[in-house]
Design a protein around this motif. Structure first.
Motif, PDB file in Angstrom:
ATOM      1  N   GLN A  88       0.772  -1.068   0.149  1.00 15.45           N
ATOM      2  CA  GLN A  88       0.036  -0.077  -0.056  1.00 15.45           C
ATOM      3  C   GLN A  88       0.657   1.297  -0.154  1.00 15.45           C
ATOM      4  O   GLN A  88       0.124   2.426  -0.346  1.00 15.45           O
ATOM      5  N   LEU A  89       2.062   1.074   0.143  1.00 16.97           N
ATOM      6  CA  LEU A  89       3.151   2.277   0.235  1.00 16.97           C
ATOM      7  C   LEU A  89       4.416   1.737  -0.240  1.00 16.97           C
ATOM      8  O   LEU A  89       4.639   0.851  -0.189  1.00 16.97           O
ATOM      9  N   PRO A  90       5.075   2.847  -0.721  1.00 21.76           N
ATOM     10  CA  PRO A  90       6.436   2.476  -1.194  1.00 21.76           C
ATOM     11  C   PRO A  90       7.507   1.862  -0.057  1.00 21.76           C
ATOM     12  O   PRO A  90       7.263   2.156   1.148  1.00 21.76           O
ATOM     13  N   PHE A  91       8.063   0.996  -0.419  1.00 16.23           N
ATOM     14  CA  PHE A  91       9.094   0.055   0.690  1.00 16.23           C
ATOM     15  C   PHE A  91       9.987   1.144   1.229  1.00 16.23           C
ATOM     16  O   PHE A  91      10.515   1.883   0.312  1.00 16.23           O
ATOM     17  N   PRO A  92      10.641   0.772   2.231  1.00 12.01           N
ATOM     18  CA  PRO A  92      10.195   0.237   3.193  1.00 12.01           C
ATOM     19  C   PRO A  92       9.112   1.127   4.139  1.00 12.01           C
ATOM     20  O   PRO A  92       8.936   2.349   3.984  1.00 12.01           O
ATOM     21  N   TYR A  93       8.040   0.336   4.594  1.00 15.18           N
ATOM     22  CA  TYR A  93       7.100   1.034   5.336  1.00 15.18           C
ATOM     23  C   TYR A  93       6.663   0.356   6.531  1.00 15.18           C
ATOM     24  O   TYR A  93       6.952  -1.035   6.612  1.00 15.18           O
ATOM     25  N   VAL A  94       5.776   0.705   7.631  1.00 15.08           N
ATOM     26  CA  VAL A  94       5.548  -0.052   8.861  1.00 15.08           C
ATOM     27  C   VAL A  94       4.054  -0.147   8.821  1.00 15.08           C
ATOM     28  O   VAL A  94       3.191   0.544   8.559  1.00 15.08           O
ATOM     29  N   LEU A  95       3.751  -1.533   9.193  1.00 13.51           N
ATOM     30  CA  LEU A  95       2.438  -1.744   9.086  1.00 13.51           C
ATOM     31  C   LEU A  95       2.247  -2.113  10.741  1.00 13.51           C
ATOM     32  O   LEU A  95       2.631  -2.882  11.439  1.00 13.51           O
ATOM     33  N   LYS A  96       1.101  -1.569  11.301  1.00 14.58           N
ATOM     34  CA  LYS A  96       0.477  -1.830  12.555  1.00 14.58           C
ATOM     35  C   LYS A  96      -0.995  -2.624  12.746  1.00 14.58           C
ATOM     36  O   LYS A  96      -1.782  -1.955  12.035  1.00 14.58           O
ATOM     37  N   VAL A  97      -0.785  -3.393  13.368  1.00  8.53           N
ATOM     38  CA  VAL A  97      -2.077  -4.409  13.595  1.00  8.53           C
ATOM     39  C   VAL A  97      -2.427  -4.380  15.035  1.00  8.53           C
ATOM     40  O   VAL A  97      -1.655  -4.214  15.860  1.00  8.53           O
ATOM     41  N   GLY A  98      -3.595  -4.603  15.279  1.00  5.47           N
ATOM     42  CA  GLY A  98      -4.079  -5.002  16.779  1.00  5.47           C
ATOM     43  C   GLY A  98      -4.114  -3.525  17.454  1.00  5.47           C
ATOM     44  O   GLY A  98      -4.064  -2.234  16.782  1.00  5.47           O
TER      45      GLY A  98
END
Length: 269
Positions: free
Chosen positions: A120-130
């Motif tokens: 969904q974004l250019p690498f690198p990116y941070v994904l936050k779950v929970g």
């Protein structure tokens, strides 16, 4: 003396000196379940508890339990500082981030979506779950192979290289901390070390605006600082206040005032 008021704390050093000074207060230093029966706040299956008010300042690891307790306090109008509605709004990770975006506090791309294997974004990116904090539920996405499955909504933001810092706001006082972690890209995760750091005026002003959005009197606002400036990460409604002797003393003054306010509200019920 019978305990009539509870100080829910994750930082006993901040709470215990105050409890020695005020009769009727007790500390809860671990996740505890509560119920309300006929307006009486109590621990389940306990027939003698009758807690009249709460000072709630602890980041409970079990987020379902935390939300249950805060909703219980709100629904039954149990005197509580801070107001449980404010804590719920600030502690729900994805909704809080969306609120910060809407308030103009975030100057980088943010994507919030249900699961998709497509980057969904250019690498690198941070994904936050929970809904956890303390660095939990974070993934560094450097290729499509790194994208995990997740339930519900996840938040995605660019990965910023730089120095991780926190602005700790205690009322009108501002303190700063630099967060280091040689063992992980998640600076505030296990193995983190914290040292005092002096934030600039612009950063403090931004942090105050973030705190104002959630109506809090104490907050930790996290950033990454680099050559391009500062990048907002999140607001923590339960920050560690013992960054220094000065910050601890300021927080204890504020906690003492809050305890008095809770007692006054309880007497007026």
């Amino acid at each position: 003396m019978e305990t009539r008021f509870l100080f829910v704390t994750g930082e006993p050093a901040a709470a215990l000196p105050l409890l020695k000074q005020r009769a009727g207060w007790g500390a809860v230093v671990s996740a505890t379940s509560f119920a309300v029966t006929a307006g009486r706040l109590h621990r389940p299956r306990n027939t003698t508890d009758d807690f009249q008010g709460v000072l709630y300042f602890a980041d409970v690891r079990d987020k379902d339990l935390e939300r249950h307790t805060l909703r219980l306090l709100a629904e039954h109008a149990i005197p509580c500082w801070p107001a449980p509605e404010l804590l719920l709004a600030a502690s729900e990770r994805h909704a809080a981030l969306a609120r910060c975006v809407a308030a103009g506090l975030v100057d980088h791309p943010v994507v919030q979506a249900t699961h998709t294997p497509t980057p969904q974004l250019p690498f690198p990116y941070v994904l936050k779950v929970g809904e956890e904090h303390r660095g939990e539920g974070k993934f560094l996405i450097q290729s499509a192979r790194d994208i995990p499955r997740w339930e519900g909504i996840a938040s995605m933001e660019p990965f910023f290289q730089g120095t991780s810092v926190r602005v700790l706001l205690v009322g009108e006082r501002a303190f700063g901390a630099r967060i280091e972690n040689a063992g992980s890209w998640i600076k505030n995760g296990p193995g983190a070390s914290v040292e005092p750091w002096t934030p600039g005026e612009a950063l403090v002003a931004h942090a105050r605006e973030a705190m104002r959005v959630f109506g809090l009197a104490i907050a930790g606002v996290d950033y990454v600082v680099n050559a391009q400036g500062f990048h907002f990460i999140e607001v923590n409604p339960f920050p560690r206040v013992g960054l220094s002797k000065e910050s601890l003393a300021a927080a204890q003054v504020r906690f003492g005032e809050a305890m008095e306010a809770v007692e006054r509200e309880a007497r007026g019920r």
